[in-house]
Enzyme design. Structure first.
Site, short mmCIF file in Angstrom:
data_model
loop_
_atom_site.label_atom_id
_atom_site.label_comp_id
_atom_site.label_asym_id
_atom_site.label_seq_id
_atom_site.Cartn_x
_atom_site.Cartn_y
_atom_site.Cartn_z
N ILE A 62 0.90 -1.38 0.11
CA ILE A 62 -0.08 -0.01 -0.07
C ILE A 62 0.64 1.40 -0.16
O ILE A 62 0.39 2.28 -0.10
CB ILE A 62 -0.99 -0.09 1.24
CG1 ILE A 62 -0.30 -0.32 2.46
CG2 ILE A 62 -2.01 -0.92 0.82
CD1 ILE A 62 -1.17 -0.18 3.94
N LYS A 69 8.70 -0.10 2.43
CA LYS A 69 7.47 -0.09 1.89
C LYS A 69 6.45 -0.44 3.03
O LYS A 69 6.82 -0.82 4.22
CB LYS A 69 7.51 -1.21 0.89
CG LYS A 69 7.58 -2.70 1.35
CD LYS A 69 7.70 -3.55 0.15
CE LYS A 69 8.74 -3.39 -0.85
NZ LYS A 69 8.71 -4.58 -1.81
N ASP A 178 5.37 17.51 13.23
CA ASP A 178 4.98 17.45 11.90
C ASP A 178 3.42 17.46 11.83
O ASP A 178 3.18 16.55 11.17
CB ASP A 178 5.77 16.43 11.35
CG ASP A 178 5.49 16.53 9.81
OD1 ASP A 178 5.27 17.57 9.14
OD2 ASP A 178 5.89 15.50 9.07
#
Length: 753
Positions: A62, A69, A178
Site C-alpha cells: 500500500i 514499503k 510534523d
C-alpha cells in the site's frame, strides 16, 4: 559520528522470533524447541500460498519509498488488519538508524486512543518491521478534499481529540513537530488517530531544540527564522493552522513559493472567513501568536470557551493514561489455546516487549472492525481454527457490525477501551488458530504486486493508505481512504465548500547555516541543542489552495514549497532516514522516490520533476521514479475485454457495500452490470487502458507514460449501505492530483448512469 552497537544477526526466515528491548532494538529469542508442534497445526503452514511475516499474512503493498514499503496485512491468529512498515536498514547510515530507533522508542511509550498504536517490532539483520494500527477511515486531508470545510460542531469534535493527543505527548515530554492534515487519520468510527512520529523527539524543560523541520504552511515563524525552540510551542502553532484548516477548508498562510509563504507566516496576518464564529476566531488568536513565549499552552487552551462549547459538563482535561491491563484472563486463555504458555505470556506483557505475544494480546483487545454483521452471530463464520483458502478466510470478514457511523467522540469523554485495556468482550465461541512459527524471507517482499482484491474480499473495506512520512515519501501514512480529489467544478454544496481547495504538498529538506561547532553526533538517539536531525527528504505532504479556480491550483501533489522540510547542517551523500510512515495504512500504491536538489523556491515543481540529481544545491527534493508502466512503455496485462471464464466465475457476484458514502463519485439505481458496461464505454472513449480485476472492479491507466501525466486509478461499482442505490468509487493509485482530477472529472461527467 557515534556508532551504533552492531545489530544481532537474525535468520531472515525467522523474523517473528524476536523480543524487544526498551530502546527499540531486538534480540533473538530461540523458539525452535517449541515451534515444531505448533507449526504443524498452524494456519500459516509452510505450504501457505500467500507471503507472510511472522504471524501476519501480507495482503498487498500500500506504499513504497526509498528505503521502505508498507503492506496491508492480516494477523493470522486474530484476524485483525494491520499495516506493516518494512524498512531496509542496509540503506541507512548509523545516524539514520539512531533516529529510526528513537522513533520506535517514542511510539512504544505512547498509549492514547487518538494516537496510532504500535503493536509489534520485528528486526532481522537487514530489515525492521513495524506492525501498527490500521486506520481505515483515511486522512483528514482527504475528508476535507471530499467534503470541503467542516461545520464548527464537527471540527470541534475532531479538534478536541487532536488537542487531547498532542497535550498527552507534551506531558510525556514528546514533541511531534510534523502536525498537519495528512498526518491526522480517521478510524472506522471517524475518531482521530495522530500518525507519523518520524520527526518527533523528546524535550527537556529549559533545553532547546534546533532541528528545523515540518511542513512550511504548518511551521511556526521561529522555525523560518532559524531560532532554537523549547518544543511544544511549535506544535501549538501547527494546531492553530489545523484548526483554521478544519473550519475553513483552506490554509491561513499560503503563497506561490516558499519565499512568499515565509513572508506571510512571519507577518502573522490571516483572513477570517465571514462564517467563522467569534469564539473560534478568539481561539485562533491564542494559537497563531508570533511570539512563542506568548503563545498559549495546551493546558490553557483546553479551558477555552470554543473548545468546550456543547461540552460544558465535560470540559476537556489532560488525558490520564489508565494502568495497562495485562491480566485479562479471557485473552490469556485464548492465547494459551493458540499454543503460548502462561509463563511466556506474563513475561512478555510485564515487560511490554512488543513481540508476537504482546501483539497478539493487544490485537485481541481491539474491536474487530472487519467482522460483518451478518457473520457476527455465526460461530462457524468466525472460526479461524481450520486452514481455509485465503479467500474464504477474508470473505468472512466485511463490514463492522456498527453500521451506524459514529461521528467523532470527544476525547474527554470516558475513554473507550482499546488495545492495552480490557477490550470488547471476546465471543467465547470464536475458535482461534494455533500460532505459526514460519515466515517468509525478505525476498518474498520484493513481490510488489500482492493483490488483495481476490484474496481479501471486502475485508479491506475499500480503504487504502496515504503517504506522509519523510522516509517513505509517498508510502508513509498507512491510512488513507479512497476519497477522490475534488473536481474543479466542485459538486459539494457551496455552503460547505471551502474558499480554498486542498492540494497535497511534497516534502523537502531545507539546509541551514553550517557552523564549525555543529557536529552530527547523536547521543542515545536524542538531538542535542547544537545537533540538527538529518533526514531524507519527505515526499508527500499536503498543500491547500483553491480547487475551484484554475489560477489558484498552483501546487499539485509533489510541490516542494508545500512540503515537510528538515534542517540539515551540511551535504550528506549517505542515505538518511526520515522516519517510516507513521500510521498503519497507506492508500495508493506509491512509486519509489529518489532525491533531487534545487537551490531556490522559484519554479519548484519543474525542478522537483527533474530527472537530474543536483548535489550542490541548498534544497533537496524527491522526484518520482518511473513506474512499471513507464519502464516497460506499456501496461502489462491491460485488456479491455473480460474473458468468458471470468464472467462465469463472477456470475453470482454482487457489488460490495461500502460503509462510507463520501468516497462515492456517482450514484445510480441502474443494474451494476449495466453500470460497468457504461464505465467501460466511457473509458474506451477517453483512450484509457484498463484491466478488470473483479466483476465490479477496474484498474485504469491514462497518459503517455511520462511521470507528469501518467495516472493509475481504480473504479469500482459499490452498493450504498441501507440504500437501493449503487455508486462508482474512484481511487487514485498513482499520478499527480491535478492529472487525476482532470481525467476522473471528465469520466464522471460523461457517465450516463
Amino acid at each position: 559520528m557515534s556508532t551504533r552497537t552492531p545489530l544481532p544477526t537474525v535468520n531472515e526466515r525467522d523474523t517473528e522470533n524476536h523480543t524487544s528491548h526498551g530502546d527499540g532494538r531486538q534480540e533473538v529469542t530461540s523458539r525452535t524447541s517449541r515451534s515444531g508442534a505448533r507449526c504443524r497445526n498452524s494456519i500459516a503452514s509452510c505450504a501457505d500460498e500467500q507471503p507472510h511475516i511472522g504471524n501476519y499474512r501480507l495482503l498487498k503493498t500500500i506504499g513504497k519509498g526509498n528505503f521502505a514499503k508498507v503492506k496491508l496485512a492480516r494477523h493470522i491468529l486474530t484476524g485483525r488488519e494491520v499495516a506493516i512498515k518494512i524498512i531496509d536498514k542496509t540503506q541507512l547510515n548509523p545516524t539514520s538508524l539512531q533516529k529510526l530507533f528513537r522513533e520506535v522508542r517514542i511510539m512504544k511509550i505512547l498509549n492514547h486512543p487518538n494516537i496510532v498504536k504500535l503493536f509489534e517490532v520485528i528486526e532481522t539483520e537487514k530489515t525492521l518491521y513495524l506492525i501498527m494500527e490500521y486506520a481505515s477511515g483515511g486522512e483528514v486531508f482527504d475528508y476535507l478534499v471530499a467534503h470541503g470545510r467542516m461545520k464548527e460542531k464537527e471540527a470541534r469534535s475532531k479538534f478536541r481529540q487532536i488537542v487531547s493527543a498532542v497535550q498527552y505527548c507534551h506531558q510525556k515530554r514528546i514533541v511531534h513537530r510534523d502536525l498537519k492534515a495528512e498526518n491526522l487519520l480517521l478510524d472506522a468510527d471517524m475518531n482521530i488517530k495522530i500518525a507519523d512520529f518520524g520527526f518527533s523527539n523528546e524535550f527537556t524543560v529549559g533545553g532547546k531544540l534546533d532541528t528545523f523541520c515540518g511542513s512550511p504552511p504548518y511551521a511556526a515563524p521561529e522555525l523560518f527564522q532559524g531560532k532554537k525552540y523549547d518544543g511544544p510551542e511549535v506544535d501549538v502553532w501547527s494546531l492553530g493552522v489545523i484548526l483554521y484548516t478544519l473550519v475553513s477548508g483552506s490554509l491561513p498562510f499560503d503563497g506561490q513559493n516558499l519565499k512568499e509563504l515565509r513572508e506571510r507566516v512571519l507577518r502573522g496576518k490571516y483572513r477570517i472567513p465571514f462564517y467563522m464564529s467569534t469564539d473560534c476566531e478568539n481561539l485562533l488568536k491564542r494559537f497563531l501568536v508570533l511570539n512563542p513565549i506568548k503563545r498559549g499552552t495546551l493546558e490553557q487552551i483546553m479551558k477555552d470557551r470554543w473548545i468546550n462549547a456543547g461540552h460544558e459538563e465535560d470540559e476537556l482535561k489532560p488525558f490520564v493514561e489508565p494502568e495497562l491491563d495485562i491480566s485479562d484472563q479471557k485473552r490469556i486463555d485464548i492465547m494459551v489455546g493458540m499454543g503460548y504458555s502462561q509463563e511466556e505470556i506474563q513475561e512478555s506483557l510485564s515487560k511490554m516487549k512488543y513481540d508476537e505475544i504482546t501483539a497478539t494480546y493487544l490485537l485481541l483487545g481491539r474491536k474487530s472492525s472487519e467482522l460483518d454483521a451478518s457473520d457476527s452471530s455465526s460461530s462457524s463464520n468466525l472460526s479461524l481454527a481450520k486452514v481455509r483458502p485465503s479467500s474464504d478466510l477474508n470473505n468472512s470478514t466485511g463490514q463492522s457490525p456498527h453500521h451506524k457511523v459514529q461521528r467523532s467522540v470527544s476525547s474527554s469523554q470516558k475513554q473507550r477501551r482499546y488495545s492495552d485495556h480490557a477490550g470488547p468482550a471476546i465471543p467465547s465461541v470464536v475458535a482461534y488458530p494455533k500460532r505459526s512459527q514460519t515466515s517468509t524471507a525478505d525476498s518474498d517482499l520484493k513481490e510488489d504486486g500482492i493483490s488483495s482484491r481476490k484474496s481479501s474480499g471486502s475485508a479491506v473495506g475499500g480503504k487504502g493508505i496515504a503517504p506522509a512520512s519523510p522516509m517513505l515519501g509517498n508510502a508513509s501514512n498507512p491510512n488513507k481512504a479512497d476519497i477522490p480529489e475534488r473536481k474543479k467544478s466542485s459538486t459539494v454544496p457551496s455552503s460547505n465548500t471551502a474558499s480554498g481547495g486542498m492540494t497535497r504538498r511534497n516534502t523537502y529538506v531545507c539546509s541551514e547555516r553550517t557552523t564549525a561547532d555543529r557536529h552530527s553526533v547523536i547521543q542515545n538517539g536524542k538531538e542535542n541543542s547544537t545537533i540538527p536531525d538529518q533526514r531524507t527528504p519527505v515526499a508527500s505532504t499536503h498543500s491547500i489552495s483553491s480547487a475551484a479556480t484554475p489560477d489558484r491550483i498552483r501546487f499539485p501533489r509533489g510541490t516542494a514549497s508545500r512540503s515537510t522540510f528538515h534542517g540539515q547542517p551540511r551535504e550528506r551523500r549517505t542515505a538518511t532516514y526520515n522516519g517510516p510512515p507513521a500510521s498503519p495504512s497507506l492508500s495508493h500504491e506509491a512509486t519509489p522516490l529518489s532525491q533531487t536538489r534545487s537551490r531556490g523556491s522559484t519554479n519548484l515543481f519543474s525542478k522537483l520533476t527533474s530527472k537530474l540529481t543536483r548535489r550542490n544545491m541548498s534544497f533537496r527534493f524527491i522526484k518520482r521514479l518511473p513506474t512499471e508502466y513507464e519502464r516497460n512503455g506499456r501496461y502489462e496485462g491491460s485488456s479491455r475485454n473480460v474473458s468468458a471464464e471470468q464472467k462465469d466465475e463472477n456470475k453470482e457476484a454482487k457489488p460490495r457495500s461500502l460503509r462510507f458514502t463520501w468516497s462515492m463519485k456517482t450514484t445510480s439505481s441502474m443494474d451494476p452490470g449495466d453500470m460497468m458496461r457504461e464505465i467501460r464505454k466511457v473509458l474506451d472513449a477517453n483512450n484509457c487502458d484498463y484491466e478488470q480485476r473483479e466483476r465490479f472492479l477496474l484498474f485504469c491507466v491514462h497518459g503517455d507514460g511520462h511521470a507528469e501525466n501518467l495516472v493509475q486509478w481504480e473504479m469500482e461499482v459499490c452498493k450504498l449501505p441501507r440504500l437501493s442505490l449503487n455508486g462508482v468509487r474512484f481511487k487514485r493509485i498513482s499520478g499527480t492530483s491535478i492529472a487525476f482530477k482532470n481525467i476522473a472529472s471528465k469520466i464522471a461527467n460523461e457517465l450516463k448512469l
